[in-house]
Design a protein around this motif. Structure first.
Motif, PDB file in Angstrom:
ATOM      1  N   ASP A 150       0.828  -1.212   0.000  1.00 21.43           N
ATOM      2  CA  ASP A 150       0.000   0.000   0.000  1.00 21.43           C
ATOM      3  C   ASP A 150       0.862   1.262   0.000  1.00 21.43           C
ATOM      4  N   GLU A 151       2.017   1.171   0.639  1.00 24.06           N
ATOM      5  CA  GLU A 151       2.923   2.323   0.627  1.00 24.06           C
ATOM      6  C   GLU A 151       3.452   2.540  -0.808  1.00 24.06           C
ATOM      7  N   LEU A 152       3.725   1.423  -1.481  1.00 22.18           N
ATOM      8  CA  LEU A 152       4.179   1.504  -2.881  1.00 22.18           C
ATOM      9  C   LEU A 152       3.079   2.079  -3.771  1.00 22.18           C
ATOM     10  N   ILE A 153       1.857   1.672  -3.513  1.00 25.26           N
ATOM     11  CA  ILE A 153       0.708   2.206  -4.271  1.00 25.26           C
ATOM     12  C   ILE A 153       0.595   3.721  -4.059  1.00 25.26           C
ATOM     13  N   ARG A 154       0.792   4.165  -2.821  1.00 25.93           N
ATOM     14  CA  ARG A 154       0.688   5.619  -2.543  1.00 25.93           C
ATOM     15  C   ARG A 154       1.711   6.408  -3.371  1.00 25.93           C
ATOM     16  N   ILE A 155       2.917   5.867  -3.484  1.00 25.88           N
ATOM     17  CA  ILE A 155       3.947   6.560  -4.281  1.00 25.88           C
ATOM     18  C   ILE A 155       3.537   6.595  -5.757  1.00 25.88           C
ATOM     19  N   LEU A 156       3.086   5.438  -6.255  1.00 24.78           N
ATOM     20  CA  LEU A 156       2.782   5.332  -7.686  1.00 24.78           C
ATOM     21  C   LEU A 156       1.533   6.124  -8.092  1.00 24.78           C
ATOM     22  N   THR A 157       0.635   6.365  -7.131  1.00 19.13           N
ATOM     23  CA  THR A 157      -0.611   7.073  -7.477  1.00 19.13           C
ATOM     24  C   THR A 157      -0.577   8.545  -7.087  1.00 19.13           C
ATOM     25  N   ARG A 158       0.543   9.007  -6.592  1.00 17.59           N
ATOM     26  CA  ARG A 158       0.669  10.419  -6.238  1.00 17.59           C
ATOM     27  C   ARG A 158       0.490  11.267  -7.511  1.00 17.59           C
ATOM     28  N   PRO A 159      -0.441  12.259  -7.498  1.00 17.09           N
ATOM     29  CA  PRO A 159      -0.710  13.037  -8.724  1.00 17.09           C
ATOM     30  C   PRO A 159       0.583  13.620  -9.318  1.00 17.09           C
ATOM     31  N   ASN A 160       0.745  13.478 -10.634  1.00 14.40           N
ATOM     32  CA  ASN A 160       1.975  13.924 -11.279  1.00 14.40           C
ATOM     33  C   ASN A 160       1.676  14.362 -12.705  1.00 14.40           C
ATOM     34  N   ASN A 161       1.382  15.642 -12.889  1.00 15.06           N
ATOM     35  CA  ASN A 161       1.042  16.164 -14.217  1.00 15.06           C
ATOM     36  C   ASN A 161       2.196  16.054 -15.216  1.00 15.06           C
ATOM     37  N   ALA A 162       3.414  15.966 -14.683  1.00 13.86           N
ATOM     38  CA  ALA A 162       4.577  15.870 -15.582  1.00 13.86           C
ATOM     39  C   ALA A 162       4.448  14.631 -16.480  1.00 13.86           C
ATOM     40  N   LEU A 163       3.778  13.586 -15.973  1.00 11.96           N
ATOM     41  CA  LEU A 163       3.600  12.372 -16.786  1.00 11.96           C
ATOM     42  C   LEU A 163       2.711  12.666 -17.994  1.00 11.96           C
ATOM     43  N   SER A 173      10.482   9.656 -20.047  1.00 12.07           N
ATOM     44  CA  SER A 173       9.831   9.960 -18.756  1.00 12.07           C
ATOM     45  C   SER A 173      10.648   9.443 -17.574  1.00 12.07           C
ATOM     46  N   LEU A 174      11.452   8.426 -17.826  1.00  6.44           N
ATOM     47  CA  LEU A 174      12.244   7.838 -16.735  1.00  6.44           C
ATOM     48  C   LEU A 174      13.328   8.808 -16.259  1.00  6.44           C
ATOM     49  N   GLU A 175      13.566   9.854 -17.061  1.00 10.25           N
ATOM     50  CA  GLU A 175      14.569  10.885 -16.686  1.00 10.25           C
ATOM     51  C   GLU A 175      13.920  12.055 -15.950  1.00 10.25           C
ATOM     52  N   LEU A 176      12.596  12.089 -15.911  1.00  7.61           N
ATOM     53  CA  LEU A 176      11.933  13.200 -15.207  1.00  7.61           C
ATOM     54  C   LEU A 176      12.338  13.207 -13.727  1.00  7.61           C
ATOM     55  N   PRO A 177      12.647  14.381 -13.169  1.00  2.00           N
ATOM     56  CA  PRO A 177      13.020  14.449 -11.744  1.00  2.00           C
ATOM     57  C   PRO A 177      11.985  13.780 -10.833  1.00  2.00           C
ATOM     58  N   SER A 178      10.705  14.012 -11.110  1.00  2.00           N
ATOM     59  CA  SER A 178       9.644  13.451 -10.249  1.00  2.00           C
ATOM     60  C   SER A 178       9.630  11.919 -10.333  1.00  2.00           C
ATOM     61  N   VAL A 179       9.910  11.388 -11.524  1.00  2.00           N
ATOM     62  CA  VAL A 179       9.905   9.920 -11.683  1.00  2.00           C
ATOM     63  C   VAL A 179      11.146   9.326 -11.012  1.00  2.00           C
ATOM     64  N   ARG A 180      12.288   9.961 -11.234  1.00  2.41           N
ATOM     65  CA  ARG A 180      13.520   9.457 -10.597  1.00  2.41           C
ATOM     66  C   ARG A 180      13.367   9.482  -9.074  1.00  2.41           C
ATOM     67  N   ALA A 181      12.752  10.544  -8.527  1.00  4.51           N
ATOM     68  CA  ALA A 181      12.562  10.642  -7.064  1.00  4.51           C
ATOM     69  C   ALA A 181      11.631   9.522  -6.584  1.00  4.51           C
ATOM     70  N   ALA A 182      10.593   9.243  -7.354  1.00  7.04           N
ATOM     71  CA  ALA A 182       9.635   8.195  -6.960  1.00  7.04           C
ATOM     72  C   ALA A 182      10.314   6.823  -6.979  1.00  7.04           C
ATOM     73  N   ILE A 183      11.183   6.613  -7.964  1.00  8.69           N
ATOM     74  CA  ILE A 183      11.897   5.325  -8.052  1.00  8.69           C
ATOM     75  C   ILE A 183      12.801   5.155  -6.824  1.00  8.69           C
ATOM     76  N   VAL A 184      13.523   6.213  -6.467  1.00 13.56           N
ATOM     77  CA  VAL A 184      14.398   6.150  -5.278  1.00 13.56           C
ATOM     78  C   VAL A 184      13.571   5.862  -4.029  1.00 13.56           C
ATOM     79  N   GLU A 185      12.416   6.525  -3.924  1.00 12.36           N
ATOM     80  CA  GLU A 185      11.542   6.373  -2.751  1.00 12.36           C
ATOM     81  C   GLU A 185      10.949   4.948  -2.688  1.00 12.36           C
ATOM     82  N   ALA A 186      10.666   4.404  -3.868  1.00 12.10           N
ATOM     83  CA  ALA A 186      10.003   3.084  -3.926  1.00 12.10           C
ATOM     84  C   ALA A 186      10.990   1.925  -3.754  1.00 12.10           C
ATOM     85  N   MET A 187      12.229   2.151  -4.113  1.00  9.38           N
ATOM     86  CA  MET A 187      13.220   1.064  -4.168  1.00  9.38           C
ATOM     87  C   MET A 187      13.251   0.196  -2.906  1.00  9.38           C
ATOM     88  N   PRO A 188      13.294   0.782  -1.685  1.00 12.11           N
ATOM     89  CA  PRO A 188      13.371  -0.052  -0.477  1.00 12.11           C
ATOM     90  C   PRO A 188      12.134  -0.920  -0.256  1.00 12.11           C
TER      91      PRO A 188
END
Lengths: 100, 100
Positions: A17-30, A65-80
């Motif tokens: 559920d924590e992973l879902i919260r990261i992935l569903t966080r609103p992100n217009n950059a996408l 999109s994988l280079e977007l700052p918001s996406v890179r930050a989400a990947i770092v946050e989700a990794m653990p």
């Protein structure tokens, strides 16, 4: 050509559920990057898996999109939270019975 | 709750495109039955597989659609083209970063 990226992400027990919260966080950059559909899902019989459906204007748009700052930050946050189990497919959309 | 049905359909060698034609034939009955997204795809590295993404208003709507005459007819038409290899997932959509 519309590019589809379909995936399953394994989460450590109790972390889905924590992973879902990261992935569903609103992100217009996408959207600005060419993402048309981004659906995050779960199944009650599979408590440690997050499902993702993405449709992009092109494979290049998805890659960029994988280079977007918001996406890179989400990947770092989700990794653990990730167990390392991953699956999925990517392909080109060739049509739909919902469109003439 | 939006229901996702993601699948891969194996086609006999040389039959993929015929299977795609059946699956992408315009069918408004799917929309009336609650289908919101139905994307059919292919990948150049996988000449015998058809990919499908479906989003429905509910799992019940998806189940009921399998009884539609047009869907039953398409299944009968597609059957000889199928190799029997199938895969996929179905799950409930829990959110999207593209929606507030």
């Amino acid at each position: 050509m519309t590019f589809a990226n379909i995936g399953t992400l394994g989460a450590h027990p109790g972390k889905r559920d924590e992973l879902i919260r990261i992935l569903t966080r609103p992100n217009n950059a996408l959207i600005e990057a060419g993402c048309r559909i981004y659906e995050v899902g779960a199944h009650e019989d599979d408590p440690n898996t997050v499902f993702v459906i993405e449709l992009w204007d092109s494979a290049a748009a998805h890659r960029a999109s994988l280079e977007l700052p918001s996406v890179r930050a989400a990947i770092v946050e989700a990794m653990p939270l990730l167990s390392g189990e991953m699956g999925g497919n990517h392909f080109d959309v060739v049509g739909s019975p919902l469109r003439r």
